[in-house]
Design a protein around this motif. Structure first.
Motif, PDB file in Angstrom:
ATOM      1  N   THR A 219      37.497  32.637  51.786  1.00 23.47           N
ATOM      2  CA  THR A 219      38.893  32.053  51.528  1.00 23.47           C
ATOM      3  C   THR A 219      39.223  32.554  49.954  1.00 23.47           C
ATOM      4  O   THR A 219      40.254  33.267  49.540  1.00 23.47           O
ATOM      5  CB  THR A 219      39.291  30.867  51.681  1.00 23.47           C
ATOM      6  OG1 THR A 219      38.429  29.796  51.079  1.00 23.47           O
ATOM      7  CG2 THR A 219      39.301  30.575  53.128  1.00 23.47           C
ATOM      8  N   VAL A 220      38.271  32.271  49.237  1.00 14.65           N
ATOM      9  CA  VAL A 220      38.444  32.469  47.649  1.00 14.65           C
ATOM     10  C   VAL A 220      37.274  33.335  47.292  1.00 14.65           C
ATOM     11  O   VAL A 220      36.161  32.787  47.045  1.00 14.65           O
ATOM     12  CB  VAL A 220      38.480  31.060  46.814  1.00 14.65           C
ATOM     13  CG1 VAL A 220      38.852  31.557  45.422  1.00 14.65           C
ATOM     14  CG2 VAL A 220      39.655  30.154  47.240  1.00 14.65           C
TER      15      VAL A 220
ATOM     16  N   ILE B 158      40.381  36.732  36.160  1.00 16.00           N
ATOM     17  CA  ILE B 158      41.388  36.378  35.114  1.00 16.00           C
ATOM     18  C   ILE B 158      42.489  37.261  35.313  1.00 16.00           C
ATOM     19  O   ILE B 158      43.763  36.531  35.429  1.00 16.00           O
ATOM     20  CB  ILE B 158      40.947  36.889  33.731  1.00 16.00           C
ATOM     21  CG1 ILE B 158      39.683  35.812  33.385  1.00 16.00           C
ATOM     22  CG2 ILE B 158      42.082  36.880  32.751  1.00 16.00           C
ATOM     23  CD1 ILE B 158      38.974  36.110  32.085  1.00 16.00           C
ATOM     24  N   ALA B 159      42.683  38.582  35.762  1.00 18.81           N
ATOM     25  CA  ALA B 159      43.892  39.345  36.206  1.00 18.81           C
ATOM     26  C   ALA B 159      44.466  38.831  37.340  1.00 18.81           C
ATOM     27  O   ALA B 159      45.612  38.606  37.401  1.00 18.81           O
ATOM     28  CB  ALA B 159      43.412  40.831  36.332  1.00 18.81           C
ATOM     29  N   CYS B 160      43.758  38.523  38.450  1.00 22.63           N
ATOM     30  CA  CYS B 160      44.205  37.900  39.626  1.00 22.63           C
ATOM     31  C   CYS B 160      44.972  36.536  39.299  1.00 22.63           C
ATOM     32  O   CYS B 160      46.117  36.358  40.007  1.00 22.63           O
ATOM     33  CB  CYS B 160      43.320  37.725  40.880  1.00 22.63           C
ATOM     34  SG  CYS B 160      42.702  39.343  41.554  1.00 22.63           S
ATOM     35  N   CYS B 161      44.349  35.630  38.545  1.00 22.58           N
ATOM     36  CA  CYS B 161      44.858  34.294  38.264  1.00 22.58           C
ATOM     37  C   CYS B 161      46.249  34.621  37.265  1.00 22.58           C
ATOM     38  O   CYS B 161      47.362  33.993  37.806  1.00 22.58           O
ATOM     39  CB  CYS B 161      43.807  33.673  37.415  1.00 22.58           C
ATOM     40  SG  CYS B 161      44.609  32.010  36.982  1.00 22.58           S
ATOM     41  N   ALA B 162      46.174  35.545  36.432  1.00 20.67           N
ATOM     42  CA  ALA B 162      47.262  35.736  35.790  1.00 20.67           C
ATOM     43  C   ALA B 162      48.470  36.272  36.542  1.00 20.67           C
ATOM     44  O   ALA B 162      49.799  35.755  36.544  1.00 20.67           O
ATOM     45  CB  ALA B 162      47.272  36.648  34.556  1.00 20.67           C
ATOM     46  N   LEU B 163      48.396  37.159  37.576  1.00 17.14           N
ATOM     47  CA  LEU B 163      49.328  37.858  38.609  1.00 17.14           C
ATOM     48  C   LEU B 163      49.841  36.465  39.365  1.00 17.14           C
ATOM     49  O   LEU B 163      50.967  36.740  39.747  1.00 17.14           O
ATOM     50  CB  LEU B 163      48.681  38.850  39.396  1.00 17.14           C
ATOM     51  CG  LEU B 163      48.526  40.286  38.728  1.00 17.14           C
ATOM     52  CD1 LEU B 163      47.813  41.213  39.638  1.00 17.14           C
ATOM     53  CD2 LEU B 163      49.763  40.686  38.460  1.00 17.14           C
ATOM     54  N   ASN B 164      48.976  35.711  39.845  1.00 18.32           N
ATOM     55  CA  ASN B 164      49.499  34.575  40.379  1.00 18.32           C
ATOM     56  C   ASN B 164      50.447  33.681  39.831  1.00 18.32           C
ATOM     57  O   ASN B 164      51.241  33.044  40.641  1.00 18.32           O
ATOM     58  CB  ASN B 164      48.226  33.670  41.185  1.00 18.32           C
ATOM     59  CG  ASN B 164      47.417  34.307  42.598  1.00 18.32           C
ATOM     60  OD1 ASN B 164      48.199  35.294  43.163  1.00 18.32           O
ATOM     61  ND2 ASN B 164      46.621  33.775  43.009  1.00 18.32           N
ATOM     62  N   PHE B 165      49.988  33.440  38.586  1.00 18.42           N
ATOM     63  CA  PHE B 165      51.119  32.737  37.800  1.00 18.42           C
ATOM     64  C   PHE B 165      52.471  33.569  37.783  1.00 18.42           C
ATOM     65  O   PHE B 165      53.565  32.957  37.586  1.00 18.42           O
ATOM     66  CB  PHE B 165      50.566  32.503  36.360  1.00 18.42           C
ATOM     67  CG  PHE B 165      49.835  31.158  36.462  1.00 18.42           C
ATOM     68  CD1 PHE B 165      50.224  30.108  36.091  1.00 18.42           C
ATOM     69  CD2 PHE B 165      48.296  31.288  36.837  1.00 18.42           C
ATOM     70  CE1 PHE B 165      49.623  28.778  36.244  1.00 18.42           C
ATOM     71  CE2 PHE B 165      47.570  29.977  36.798  1.00 18.42           C
ATOM     72  CZ  PHE B 165      48.118  28.948  36.478  1.00 18.42           C
TER      73      PHE B 165
ATOM     74  N   LEU C  91      43.472  29.472  39.918  1.00 19.46           N
ATOM     75  CA  LEU C  91      42.374  28.889  39.110  1.00 19.46           C
ATOM     76  C   LEU C  91      41.095  28.820  39.991  1.00 19.46           C
ATOM     77  O   LEU C  91      40.140  28.900  39.250  1.00 19.46           O
ATOM     78  CB  LEU C  91      42.890  27.538  38.768  1.00 19.46           C
ATOM     79  CG  LEU C  91      44.138  27.330  37.749  1.00 19.46           C
ATOM     80  CD1 LEU C  91      44.650  26.020  37.544  1.00 19.46           C
ATOM     81  CD2 LEU C  91      43.858  28.214  36.579  1.00 19.46           C
ATOM     82  N   GLY C  92      41.261  28.718  41.164  1.00 21.62           N
ATOM     83  CA  GLY C  92      40.065  28.784  42.129  1.00 21.62           C
ATOM     84  C   GLY C  92      39.212  30.171  41.962  1.00 21.62           C
ATOM     85  O   GLY C  92      38.050  30.042  41.956  1.00 21.62           O
ATOM     86  N   PHE C  93      40.007  31.140  41.798  1.00 22.58           N
ATOM     87  CA  PHE C  93      39.377  32.638  41.498  1.00 22.58           C
ATOM     88  C   PHE C  93      38.593  32.537  40.132  1.00 22.58           C
ATOM     89  O   PHE C  93      37.484  33.065  40.436  1.00 22.58           O
ATOM     90  CB  PHE C  93      40.391  33.708  41.243  1.00 22.58           C
ATOM     91  CG  PHE C  93      41.100  33.857  42.501  1.00 22.58           C
ATOM     92  CD1 PHE C  93      40.648  33.898  43.870  1.00 22.58           C
ATOM     93  CD2 PHE C  93      42.397  34.420  42.411  1.00 22.58           C
ATOM     94  CE1 PHE C  93      41.295  34.449  44.898  1.00 22.58           C
ATOM     95  CE2 PHE C  93      43.341  34.872  43.437  1.00 22.58           C
ATOM     96  CZ  PHE C  93      42.720  34.662  44.650  1.00 22.58           C
TER      97      PHE C  93
END
Length: 150
Positions: free
Chosen positions: A14-15, A24-31, A91-93
């Motif tokens: 799942t993660v 970091i890029a995926c977390c920023a995109l999710n925000f 954040l889980g990523f």
């Protein structure tokens, strides 16, 4: 067949455990755009998943990431539920990436040096693989790299 603990494997389905810069890029995109980083992480799990995940598990992780990312985007209008969910997922990523990026130096060295010639003082040459750099330094072997073919 799944190697290791089943709970950890389900968590990684799942993660996914992706490289830290990508996490970091995926977390920023999710925000910024809820679900977009989750979809990207799902697709990157096809290429960057750990070696113990077979092709089937990588595809399953990709599909799960796509579905969860889509749900995060669709639930954005419900009291910002999708955005909050997406931020927590991002954040889980980071947490999963940090957890699985711990590589021991000896295991990394064993994969980098393919094949070498080990010559002991006073003996002929033998071919072999270096698996432990401490062994090499403690037994005073001379490492001779094979010449490149012309």
């Amino acid at each position: 067949m799944i190697k290791g603990d089943g709970r950890k494997m389900n968590e990684r389905l799942t993660v996914p455990a992706i490289p830290l810069p990508m996490a970091i890029a995926c977390c920023a995109l999710n925000f910024l755009i809820p679900g977009s980083g989750t979809v990207l992480a799902g697709f990157t799990s096809l290429c960057y998943a750990q070696d113990d995940m077979g092709v089937g598990l990588r595809c399953a992780s990709c599909c799960i990431g796509f579905a969860v990312g889509l749900l995060q985007l669709l639930t954005l209008g419900v009291f910002l539920l999708g955005w909050i969910w997406s931020c927590i997922w991002g954040l889980g990523f980071l947490g999963m990436s940090i957890k699985y990026s711990q590589v021991s130096p000896l295991s990394a060295t064993a994969h980098v040096i393919p094949s070498i010639v080990v010559q002991q003082p006073g003996q002929g040459q033998e071919t072999g693989h270096v698996e432990n750099s401490q062994y090499m330094s403690s037994h005073h072997h001379q490492i001779v790299y094979p010449s490149q073919p012309a």
